[in-house]
Design a protein around this motif. Sequence first.
Motif, mmCIF file in Angstrom:
data_model
loop_
_atom_site.group_PDB
_atom_site.id
_atom_site.type_symbol
_atom_site.label_atom_id
_atom_site.label_comp_id
_atom_site.label_asym_id
_atom_site.label_seq_id
_atom_site.Cartn_x
_atom_site.Cartn_y
_atom_site.Cartn_z
ATOM 1 N N GLU A 201 0.830 -1.197 0.000
ATOM 2 C CA GLU A 201 0.000 0.000 0.000
ATOM 3 C C GLU A 201 0.874 1.260 0.000
ATOM 4 O O GLU A 201 0.562 2.237 -0.679
ATOM 5 C CB GLU A 201 -0.956 -0.019 1.205
ATOM 6 C CG GLU A 201 -1.792 1.234 1.385
ATOM 7 C CD GLU A 201 -2.712 1.576 0.195
ATOM 8 O OE1 GLU A 201 -2.744 0.816 -0.796
ATOM 9 O OE2 GLU A 201 -3.373 2.632 0.262
ATOM 10 N N VAL A 202 1.973 1.224 0.744
ATOM 11 C CA VAL A 202 2.895 2.372 0.735
ATOM 12 C C VAL A 202 3.409 2.606 -0.691
ATOM 13 O O VAL A 202 3.452 3.745 -1.174
ATOM 14 C CB VAL A 202 4.066 2.131 1.714
ATOM 15 C CG1 VAL A 202 5.133 3.217 1.542
ATOM 16 C CG2 VAL A 202 3.560 2.117 3.153
ATOM 17 N N ARG A 204 1.996 1.723 -3.536
ATOM 18 C CA ARG A 204 0.928 2.225 -4.431
ATOM 19 C C ARG A 204 0.623 3.693 -4.151
ATOM 20 O O ARG A 204 0.422 4.488 -5.078
ATOM 21 C CB ARG A 204 -0.348 1.380 -4.256
ATOM 22 C CG ARG A 204 -0.260 0.003 -4.905
ATOM 23 C CD ARG A 204 -1.620 -0.681 -4.891
ATOM 24 N NE ARG A 204 -2.064 -0.987 -3.543
ATOM 25 C CZ ARG A 204 -1.888 -2.168 -2.933
ATOM 26 N NH1 ARG A 204 -1.268 -3.146 -3.567
ATOM 27 N NH2 ARG A 204 -2.320 -2.363 -1.707
ATOM 28 N N GLN A 205 0.597 4.051 -2.874
ATOM 29 C CA GLN A 205 0.324 5.449 -2.545
ATOM 30 C C GLN A 205 1.428 6.367 -3.073
ATOM 31 O O GLN A 205 1.157 7.499 -3.462
ATOM 32 C CB GLN A 205 0.147 5.624 -1.028
ATOM 33 C CG GLN A 205 -1.163 5.024 -0.489
ATOM 34 C CD GLN A 205 -2.393 5.664 -1.128
ATOM 35 O OE1 GLN A 205 -2.408 6.860 -1.445
ATOM 36 N NE2 GLN A 205 -3.428 4.866 -1.340
ATOM 37 N N MET A 208 0.575 6.880 -6.692
ATOM 38 C CA MET A 208 -0.626 7.700 -6.904
ATOM 39 C C MET A 208 -0.444 9.133 -6.416
ATOM 40 O O MET A 208 -1.155 10.046 -6.852
ATOM 41 C CB MET A 208 -1.832 7.031 -6.234
ATOM 42 C CG MET A 208 -2.193 5.711 -6.928
ATOM 43 S SD MET A 208 -3.767 5.004 -6.400
ATOM 44 C CE MET A 208 -3.261 4.031 -5.013
ATOM 45 N N ALA A 209 0.528 9.347 -5.508
ATOM 46 C CA ALA A 209 0.776 10.714 -5.017
ATOM 47 C C ALA A 209 1.592 11.530 -6.017
ATOM 48 O O ALA A 209 1.685 12.753 -5.891
ATOM 49 C CB ALA A 209 1.511 10.651 -3.674
ATOM 50 N N LEU A 291 0.723 -1.249 -9.672
ATOM 51 C CA LEU A 291 -0.484 -1.236 -8.827
ATOM 52 C C LEU A 291 -1.228 -2.567 -8.951
ATOM 53 O O LEU A 291 -1.644 -3.161 -7.956
ATOM 54 C CB LEU A 291 -1.436 -0.102 -9.239
ATOM 55 C CG LEU A 291 -0.877 1.320 -9.280
ATOM 56 C CD1 LEU A 291 -1.999 2.318 -9.608
ATOM 57 C CD2 LEU A 291 -0.229 1.696 -7.948
#
Lengths: 389, 211
Positions: A201-202, A204-205, A208-209, A291
């Motif tokens: 998740e880190v 992917r974030q 996306m950031a 992702l």
Amino acid sequence: MVQSAVARQLGASQVDEPASLVARFGPDRPLVMDCGVDLAPWQIAYQTYGELNAARSNAVLVCHALTGDQHVANLHPVTGKPGWWETMVGPGRPIDTDRFFVICANVIGGCMGTTGPASLNPATGRPWGIDFPVVTIRDMVRAQAMLVDHLGIDSLFCVAGGSMGGMQVLQWAASYPERVFSAMPIAAAAIHSAQNIAFHEVGRQAVMADPDWRHGRYLEEGVKPAKGLAVARMGAHITYLSEKALHRKFGRRLQDREAPTFSFDADFQVESYLRYQGEAFVERFDANSYLYVTRAMDYFDLAADHGGVLANAFRGTKTRFCVASFTSDWLFPTSGSRAVVHALNAAGASVSFVEIESDKGHDAFLLDEPELFATTGGFLAAAARSRGL
Amino acid sequence: MDATTAFPDHLPVRSDHRLVADMVEPGARVLDVGCGDGALLALLMRERGVDGRGIEISREGVSQSVARGLSVIQGDADADLADYPDDSFDYVILSQTIQATRQPRQVLEHMLRIGRRAIVSFPNFGHWRIRLELGLKGRMPVTEKLPYSWYDTPNIHFCTIRDFVALCDEVGAQMERAVALNASGEPVRVSVPWWVWNLFGENGVFLLRRR
């Protein structure tokens, strides 16, 4: 126009016209996916090594890990580097290409020629982006099974892989037991842990950031979230190593300088190394693929698919298993492999297991580990004898 | 490398292995706990056609066994037997291993739970040579068959044949067969009393079942 943008961004035209063999499936043969989508048309890119024997009984399917691809034992067409598992696959190696016909395919959702988020969506004429259906490990395996059918192979002599590749091995054994004579899941698990989901998740974030991610539509806009994907890779890379391996490789040594610069430059060698790893990665990997493929691993829980009892996934199996883990692997620790072994035992399966002493962390499965080769080589030689190869 | 040439099957069979093999019904499901390089399991598969599994603590032993085509997992008797379901094997074998376990009693209880029968073979610490070393020389015995010094031995729970018989009583195991092998690997005559077995048997081999 869009296609050339994709090609430019991946350094070569690998997404739709890869430097590999490709099996293409039309609307009559959709890929039936867990999320409910029937994907068609679709394609799968693969490499083969060695010769299929007349009985078509010596095929070994190698499954790749998160950021791997089908180039398991040849120079990579984008990076020019050796194949990712040349220590294991090749003439005279444990997966001996002089004896076995080796197949390795890019996973569904990938970016090296198998249909994924960077591929063109025929309905819109634009890249799928995050409109691509979410992929699971079982979808990857279904796609591979269709490829194996396409190659006219009924039963595989062995399915082998490490990490996410090992998850696919376990899924193969559960989904198609009669088609898998032997299975080698290495540094893998039947479930993706909370800690591992958290790391994903880190990553992917981070993607996306990045403002250049553009809600997943970066390919059409001629940009790419290179910074975000590089950060994701840097973080993930740490999880592939052990503290000891990092210390041995870098310690606190400084990078091309005598003293700290009192700045946020990459003073330390380990920083410089991670930055390089991140930058190199974005040259060959699509951010949206990252992702999708991480998500597929997150969703993997083989026991949950079998009433919560992992042993039920293997009930009645005749497949012989060789499970291996590494002492310093904290991403896929030995406990995960032991859980698989216990389930196989409870199911009465034929299983061998070895925990290999190594301080190289999760990456050990890709490296020169003589103990791994001794065990897997012996296992395959014995299995080949009993299959009459 | 062809594993068949690496592990020739024409090597002489150890007398205790031969005795264990004679106790096993053909075609049985067998778990060999502490199977070493897999020699006994390979013999059982070859001659008795068993469906065999092994547990071995050393990675080298596991690798050698796997190369013979055996299914062996790295693990140890103390920790891993608890994970096996009841009645999952016809025989659970503990060959020359009980003296190296931390909890011999628990190991034996698990064996009797997992298997319909248990076979245990072990070096008899009551053998006259060992008594001689300890009794006359006053030193912990170091013999050809038990070559370790007390400070580096893996064998932490030696017992005599009589000690083992007492343990069988305590855990409610019924002896179906008991054989003592002398120093030449010959069975000690059946008609003699226990104390003779305990003095002249170098190895005890027991076939047990739940009472």
